[in-house]
Design an enzyme around this catalytic site. Structure first.
Site, short mmCIF file in Angstrom:
data_model
loop_
_atom_site.label_atom_id
_atom_site.label_comp_id
_atom_site.label_asym_id
_atom_site.label_seq_id
_atom_site.Cartn_x
_atom_site.Cartn_y
_atom_site.Cartn_z
N TRP A 209 -57.66 -68.57 8.85
CA TRP A 209 -59.14 -68.47 8.83
C TRP A 209 -59.63 -67.44 9.83
CZ3 TRP A 209 -62.88 -71.28 12.31
CH2 TRP A 209 -64.19 -71.13 11.88
N TYR B 92 -61.28 -67.91 2.44
CA TYR B 92 -60.94 -67.12 3.63
C TYR B 92 -60.92 -65.63 3.26
CZ TYR B 92 -59.54 -71.54 5.86
OH TYR B 92 -59.51 -72.82 6.37
N GLN C 36 -57.86 -82.83 5.98
CA GLN C 36 -57.84 -81.76 7.00
C GLN C 36 -59.16 -81.79 7.79
OE1 GLN C 36 -57.48 -76.95 7.16
NE2 GLN C 36 -55.90 -78.00 6.02
N SER D 45 -58.68 -76.25 14.18
CA SER D 45 -59.36 -75.82 15.42
C SER D 45 -58.95 -76.65 16.64
CB SER D 45 -60.88 -75.81 15.26
OG SER D 45 -61.29 -74.66 14.56
N PRO D 46 -57.65 -76.73 16.92
CA PRO D 46 -57.21 -77.50 18.10
C PRO D 46 -57.76 -76.93 19.40
CG PRO D 46 -55.41 -76.15 17.25
CD PRO D 46 -56.50 -76.10 16.22
N LYS E 147 -60.50 -68.86 28.28
CA LYS E 147 -60.68 -67.43 28.58
C LYS E 147 -62.15 -66.98 28.53
CE LYS E 147 -60.06 -65.88 23.84
NZ LYS E 147 -59.17 -65.24 22.89
N ARG F 212 -63.15 -63.80 18.39
CA ARG F 212 -63.95 -64.12 17.21
C ARG F 212 -65.39 -64.48 17.58
NH1 ARG F 212 -61.41 -69.81 15.03
NH2 ARG F 212 -59.62 -68.45 14.76
N GLN G 24 -50.61 -64.96 21.86
CA GLN G 24 -51.27 -66.28 21.78
C GLN G 24 -50.36 -67.28 21.08
OE1 GLN G 24 -54.86 -65.42 19.62
NE2 GLN G 24 -55.92 -64.57 21.38
N ASN H 26 -48.75 -70.69 22.51
CA ASN H 26 -49.14 -71.99 21.94
C ASN H 26 -47.95 -72.80 21.43
OD1 ASN H 26 -51.65 -71.06 22.56
ND2 ASN H 26 -52.31 -70.69 20.45
P1 NDP Z 1 -58.15 -72.68 17.14
O1 NDP Z 1 -59.25 -73.58 17.53
O2 NDP Z 1 -56.83 -72.91 17.79
O3 NDP Z 1 -58.63 -71.19 17.40
C1 NDP Z 1 -57.72 -70.13 17.25
C2 NDP Z 1 -58.27 -68.91 17.96
O4 NDP Z 1 -58.37 -69.14 19.37
C3 NDP Z 1 -57.37 -67.70 17.82
O5 NDP Z 1 -57.53 -67.03 16.60
C4 NDP Z 1 -57.78 -66.89 19.04
O6 NDP Z 1 -59.04 -66.29 18.72
C5 NDP Z 1 -57.95 -67.98 20.09
N1 NDP Z 1 -56.69 -68.33 20.76
C6 NDP Z 1 -55.64 -69.02 20.24
N2 NDP Z 1 -54.67 -69.18 21.15
C7 NDP Z 1 -55.09 -68.58 22.27
C8 NDP Z 1 -54.50 -68.40 23.56
N3 NDP Z 1 -53.28 -68.88 23.85
N4 NDP Z 1 -55.21 -67.73 24.49
C9 NDP Z 1 -56.44 -67.23 24.24
N5 NDP Z 1 -57.05 -67.36 23.03
C10 NDP Z 1 -56.38 -68.02 22.04
O7 NDP Z 1 -57.86 -72.76 15.59
P2 NDP Z 1 -58.71 -72.18 14.33
O8 NDP Z 1 -60.14 -72.40 14.50
O9 NDP Z 1 -58.23 -70.80 14.07
O10 NDP Z 1 -58.19 -73.14 13.19
C11 NDP Z 1 -56.79 -73.12 12.84
C12 NDP Z 1 -56.65 -73.14 11.35
O11 NDP Z 1 -57.22 -74.34 10.84
C13 NDP Z 1 -57.37 -72.03 10.58
O12 NDP Z 1 -56.66 -70.82 10.55
C14 NDP Z 1 -57.46 -72.64 9.20
O13 NDP Z 1 -56.21 -72.52 8.54
C15 NDP Z 1 -57.73 -74.09 9.53
N6 NDP Z 1 -59.18 -74.38 9.48
C16 NDP Z 1 -59.62 -75.24 8.50
C17 NDP Z 1 -60.94 -75.55 8.37
C18 NDP Z 1 -61.37 -76.48 7.30
O14 NDP Z 1 -62.58 -76.64 7.06
N7 NDP Z 1 -60.45 -77.13 6.62
C19 NDP Z 1 -61.97 -74.97 9.27
C20 NDP Z 1 -61.41 -74.12 10.28
C21 NDP Z 1 -60.06 -73.86 10.38
P3 NDP Z 1 -59.65 -65.01 19.48
O15 NDP Z 1 -58.50 -64.13 19.91
O16 NDP Z 1 -60.53 -64.39 18.48
O17 NDP Z 1 -60.38 -65.60 20.65
#
Ligand code: NDP
Length: 327
Positions: free
Chosen positions: A21, A54, A180, A210-211, A220, A230, A292, A296
């Protein structure tokens, strides 16, 4: 990597999985997407999460090209799609959970992902305009046709999931196996309270999203949001407003101290905390940079450091700061 059963099903998913996503086909170059999938696979991740909406189908196209290029044996990984929002078109025939869209969206996802079946297929949101029984029948038929292995829901209420199970039971159809939901240190109600009766009764599995609360729990950000993240992307102002609040920033500061005492970075700590919940089948990670993801992945081992005392400390920290966490 460690593996967990997806609810009561026999399918075992890696504890950590990788989602696309906002990243694949949008925020990151295709080369970065490929590097991320390779790191994930090489570290035992066996589930890649996707959805028709997506990047309006582009995320599935990018993932499909990478899966084809990698030539990993098909029986070593799982891929998902989700239906509801459409892949760009907004007409009533192009969205929702009625039979026409669910079937057409499945066929389109199979083409974009270049696979013969989806391992997991989610109803991305409930559809108030379609009877749940129509969706249950359609999902059952897709499974009977070999196009889908397991079906589930995303952000449905417990009562909607229970209704889907009641329909399935009445007509001897295959019921939803997984949900989910969003789940992280800031967002716990559904997973910990609302769904609680469903884990025993229907054996619900969860693939949580979104853990890191969209990166806020990486620690950060300041209130403006990290410039390369993002939360500063055009069109995502609503996400920044939702995730990046002064109250959360204060909690992040406190949680970081607890993480540091354990010798963990905050993102690893926050992801490992999700893994401590036995009702979580897999934590879907997001990453815009390979570093990242590499960081993780340490959460798998880090979860062992979460003794009862540490879990109590986290609860106290969140409560002291006025968290709306369940008691
Ligand atoms: P997270 O909450 O873990 O956010 C991920 C984002 O956080 C990264 O893309 C990056 O973004 C930042 N990040 C991750 N690790 C680090 C780190 N170690 N240090 C600094 N920044 C970090 O998860 P998502 O929100 O991406 O959700 C995960 C997945 O869940 C999605 O890809 C999707 O497949 C699913 N999802 C499903 C939904 C649903 O409605 N079913 C809704 C949302 C997600 P950046 O570099 O831009 O800061």
């Amino acid at each position: 990597m460690r593996y967990r059963r997806l609810g009561r099903s026999g399918l075992q998913l890696s504890e950590l999985s990788l989602g696309s996503w906002l990243t694949f086909g949008k925020q990151i170059a295709d080369g970065t997407a490929e590097a991320l999938m390779k790191i994930a696979y090489d570290n035992g991740i066996n589930f890649f999460d996707n959805a028709e909406i997506y990047a309006r189908g582009e995320s599935e196209r990018v993932m499909g090209r990478i899966l084809k290029k990698m030539e990993w044996p098909r029986d070593t990984w799982c891929v998902s799609s989700k239906v509801f929002f459409g892949a760009g078109g907004k007409l009533p025939t192009q969205t929702g959970l009625h039979r026409k869209h669910v079937v057409e969206a499945c066929h389109d996802a199979l083409k974009r992902l270049q696979v013969e079946h989806l391992d997991l297929y989610f109803c991305h949101r409930p559809d108030p305009d379609t009877p749940i029984s129509e969706t249950v029948w359609t999902m059952h038929q897709l499974i009977m046709q070999g196009k889908v292995m397991y079906w589930g829901t995303s952000e449905w209420s417990a009562s909607e999931i229970a209704e889907a199970h009641a329909v399935a039971q009445e007509h001897h159809l295959l019921a939803p196996v997984m949900e989910q939901p969003q789940y992280n240190l800031f967002h716990r109600e559904k997973v910990e309270k609302e769904f609680a009766p469903l884990y025993d009764t229907v054996g619900l599995g969860t693939t949580i999203w979104s853990p890191l609360a969209s990166g806020v729990l990486s620690g950060k950000h300041d209130l403006e949001g990290d410039v390369s993240s993002r939360l500063r992307m055009a069109g995502l102002e609503w996400l920044k407003e939702r995730e990046l609040t002064a109250q959360r920033m204060a909690k992040v500061k406190e949680l970081k101290e607890v993480a540091e005492e354990l010798g963990l970075s905050l993102p690893v700590f926050a992801i490992a905390w999700c893994l401590r919940n036995p009702h979580v089948s897999t934590v879907i990670l997001g990453a815009s940079k390979t570093a990242q993801l590499e960081e993780n992945l340490k959460a798998v081992d880090a979860q062992d450091r979460f003794t009862t005392e540490v879990m109590d400390r986290v609860e106290k920290t969140l409560r002291a700061m006025g968290s709306s966490t369940p008691g």
